[in-house]
Design a protein around this motif. Structure first.
Motif, mmCIF file in Angstrom:
data_model
loop_
_atom_site.group_PDB
_atom_site.id
_atom_site.type_symbol
_atom_site.label_atom_id
_atom_site.label_comp_id
_atom_site.label_asym_id
_atom_site.label_seq_id
_atom_site.Cartn_x
_atom_site.Cartn_y
_atom_site.Cartn_z
ATOM 1 N N MET A 1 65.762 78.191 41.832
ATOM 2 C CA MET A 1 65.610 77.107 42.798
ATOM 3 C C MET A 1 64.316 76.344 42.539
ATOM 4 N N GLY A 2 64.373 75.047 42.800
ATOM 5 C CA GLY A 2 63.182 74.225 42.641
ATOM 6 C C GLY A 2 62.304 74.276 43.873
ATOM 7 N N ARG A 3 61.288 73.424 43.874
ATOM 8 C CA ARG A 3 60.374 73.401 45.014
ATOM 9 C C ARG A 3 61.088 72.834 46.244
ATOM 10 N N LYS A 4 60.602 73.230 47.424
ATOM 11 C CA LYS A 4 61.193 72.758 48.667
ATOM 12 C C LYS A 4 60.880 71.285 48.869
ATOM 13 N N VAL A 5 61.907 70.489 49.103
ATOM 14 C CA VAL A 5 61.745 69.038 49.204
ATOM 15 C C VAL A 5 61.289 68.646 50.598
ATOM 16 N N GLY A 6 61.912 69.184 51.617
ATOM 17 C CA GLY A 6 61.524 68.858 52.987
ATOM 18 C C GLY A 6 62.130 67.550 53.466
ATOM 19 N N TYR A 7 61.576 67.025 54.557
ATOM 20 C CA TYR A 7 62.097 65.797 55.147
ATOM 21 C C TYR A 7 61.636 64.570 54.358
ATOM 22 N N PRO A 8 62.409 63.493 54.409
ATOM 23 C CA PRO A 8 61.992 62.268 53.693
ATOM 24 C C PRO A 8 60.730 61.675 54.302
ATOM 25 N N LYS A 9 59.905 61.087 53.422
ATOM 26 C CA LYS A 9 58.662 60.440 53.855
ATOM 27 C C LYS A 9 58.834 58.930 53.734
ATOM 28 N N PHE A 10 58.802 58.264 54.865
ATOM 29 C CA PHE A 10 59.013 56.827 54.870
ATOM 30 C C PHE A 10 57.719 56.100 54.512
ATOM 31 N N ARG A 11 57.836 55.087 53.685
ATOM 32 C CA ARG A 11 56.680 54.337 53.219
ATOM 33 C C ARG A 11 56.684 52.946 53.837
ATOM 34 N N ARG A 12 55.511 52.507 54.245
ATOM 35 C CA ARG A 12 55.384 51.124 54.694
ATOM 36 C C ARG A 12 55.189 50.220 53.482
ATOM 37 N N ARG A 13 55.450 48.960 53.655
ATOM 38 C CA ARG A 13 55.344 48.039 52.524
ATOM 39 C C ARG A 13 53.904 47.881 52.057
ATOM 40 N N HIS A 14 52.911 48.125 52.925
ATOM 41 C CA HIS A 14 51.517 47.967 52.551
ATOM 42 C C HIS A 14 50.962 49.209 51.859
ATOM 43 N N ASP A 15 51.743 50.284 51.811
ATOM 44 C CA ASP A 15 51.267 51.510 51.192
ATOM 45 C C ASP A 15 51.534 51.549 49.693
ATOM 46 N N ARG A 16 52.307 50.644 49.184
ATOM 47 C CA ARG A 16 52.729 50.691 47.794
ATOM 48 C C ARG A 16 52.036 49.618 46.983
ATOM 49 N N ARG A 17 51.896 49.861 45.693
ATOM 50 C CA ARG A 17 51.318 48.872 44.785
ATOM 51 C C ARG A 17 52.376 47.826 44.462
ATOM 52 N N ASP A 18 51.999 46.557 44.561
ATOM 53 C CA ASP A 18 52.941 45.469 44.301
ATOM 54 C C ASP A 18 53.141 45.309 42.793
ATOM 55 N N SER A 19 54.230 45.841 42.276
ATOM 56 C CA SER A 19 54.555 45.698 40.858
ATOM 57 C C SER A 19 56.036 45.962 40.652
ATOM 58 N N PHE A 20 56.586 45.358 39.624
ATOM 59 C CA PHE A 20 57.971 45.621 39.235
ATOM 60 C C PHE A 20 58.109 45.365 37.739
ATOM 61 N N ARG A 21 59.111 46.007 37.172
ATOM 62 C CA ARG A 21 59.316 45.949 35.718
ATOM 63 C C ARG A 21 60.652 45.290 35.419
ATOM 64 N N LEU A 22 60.654 44.416 34.419
ATOM 65 C CA LEU A 22 61.847 43.684 34.014
ATOM 66 C C LEU A 22 62.199 44.046 32.576
ATOM 67 N N ASP A 23 63.443 44.470 32.356
ATOM 68 C CA ASP A 23 63.902 44.846 31.020
ATOM 69 C C ASP A 23 64.386 43.608 30.259
ATOM 70 N N ASN A 24 64.194 43.625 28.952
ATOM 71 C CA ASN A 24 64.569 42.465 28.132
ATOM 72 C C ASN A 24 65.717 42.794 27.190
ATOM 73 N N SER A 25 66.633 43.673 27.629
ATOM 74 C CA SER A 25 67.767 44.019 26.767
ATOM 75 C C SER A 25 68.669 42.817 26.514
ATOM 76 N N SER A 26 68.714 41.875 27.447
ATOM 77 C CA SER A 26 69.550 40.686 27.263
ATOM 78 C C SER A 26 68.809 39.549 26.567
ATOM 79 N N GLY A 27 67.532 39.722 26.280
ATOM 80 C CA GLY A 27 66.762 38.688 25.594
ATOM 81 C C GLY A 27 66.344 37.529 26.476
ATOM 82 N N THR A 28 66.313 37.723 27.785
ATOM 83 C CA THR A 28 65.970 36.637 28.705
ATOM 84 C C THR A 28 64.481 36.324 28.697
ATOM 85 N N ILE A 29 63.657 37.365 28.573
ATOM 86 C CA ILE A 29 62.203 37.164 28.630
ATOM 87 C C ILE A 29 61.720 36.553 27.325
ATOM 88 N N ARG A 30 61.019 35.452 27.418
ATOM 89 C CA ARG A 30 60.450 34.828 26.218
ATOM 90 C C ARG A 30 59.242 33.986 26.614
#
Length: 289
Positions: A1-30
């Motif tokens: 068995m793995g570690r005990k997960v417990g109850y979900p922890k809800f995150r506010r929008r201000h608690d997270r770092r503003d970033s996102f990643r975009l994949d270029n498999s379709s060649g859109t990014i240039r």
């Protein structure tokens, strides 16, 4: 068995770092450098992102040097792009696949580097020259201002507009401190790998030293860990070789003239005279040699 997960922890929008990643498999990014793309006429200094479109870049596409014009932007195949926010500024980091030729080792003498707090580093060259490198210490110089802004921010009412403004002012100051430190570290490491084919450094336990309550802030301010990481990464690209002294090697206590090792050398003692050969040593200069 793995570690005990417990109850979900809800995150506010201000608690997270503003970033996102975009994949270029379709060649859109240039990258649009000269405005010649027919789908985006007249768009220069732009990057095209999926679902976002063409975004103008603050950075200029080329920099002029004595040897000619050199592009700032990557030339290889774009794999993905990461968009992130720091305070009130947005950044895009592009990962590319590119062929890099085998580097030619730089010409010059070998050098030994001893890191310290009074001086950021002492460099001793194989030819005999010794150089003291001073750090800007941006946190120490702006510590009172940082404390003042942190106190002001803590007194603002939660959820208010004034608290948002205060948080932005505080984030800008943190960004400025970090940028000053990174600028210094990038310039010094680039200079070292360009002028020395072999660089000897100490294998310091920086994470362990940061547990010292008296020295932690001062060590973090000069960025020993970042310095070593940048130096090793740039040495691979430039063809320089990094030699690490053992973590427990007594570099400060060993006489660089005859090899005599002192039984003890407290941290408060900054200079000593070798009892075997009579040579007077500065602690940091001797360790670098």
């Amino acid at each position: 068995m793995g570690r005990k997960v417990g109850y979900p922890k809800f995150r506010r929008r201000h608690d997270r770092r503003d970033s996102f990643r975009l994949d270029n498999s379709s060649g859109t990014i240039r990258l649009l450098l000269d405005g010649s793309d027919s789908r985006f006429p007249g768009k220069a200094r732009h990057i095209v992102l999926p679902r976002i479109g063409a975004v103008r870049l603050k950075e200029k596409p080329v920099r002029r040097k004595k040897g000619g014009v050199k592009t700032r932007f990557p030339q290889g195949r774009i794999l993905h792009a990461t968009v992130s926010r720091e305070a009130d500024r947005w950044f895009v980091s592009v990962t590319v696949e590119e062929e890099i030729p085998d580097p030619t080792p730089p010409k010059g003498p070998a050098a030994g580097i001893d890191l310290g707090l009074n001086s950021f580093a002492t460099k001793a060259e194989e030819a005999g020259g010794v150089t003291q490198i001073e750090a800007p210490k941006p946190l120490a110089k702006r510590l009172r201002l940082l404390q003042r802004r942190q106190r002001a921010h803590s007194r603002k009412e939660k959820g208010s507009k004034n608290r948002q403004k205060s948080a932005l002012r505080l984030a800008r100051l943190h960004r400025k401190i970090r940028n000053i430190r990174l600028d210094f570290l990038h310039k010094r490491t680039t200079e070292l790998v360009r002028t020395h084919p072999v660089i000897a450094i100490e294998d310091l336990n920086v994470a362990g030293m940061l547990k010292n309550d008296r020295l932690a802030r001062h060590i973090a301010d000069v960025g020993w860990g970042t310095f070593r990481a940048l130096l090793e990464a740039k040495a691979k690209l430039r063809g320089a070789r990094i030699v690490k002294a053992g973590r427990f090697e007594p570099t400060s206590k060993t006489c660089s003239s005859c090899g005599y090792v002192l039984p003890e050398l407290p941290l408060s003692v900054r200079a000593w005279t070798c009892p075997a050969c009579g040579t007077h040593h500065d602690r940091d200069v001797n360790a670098a040699k």
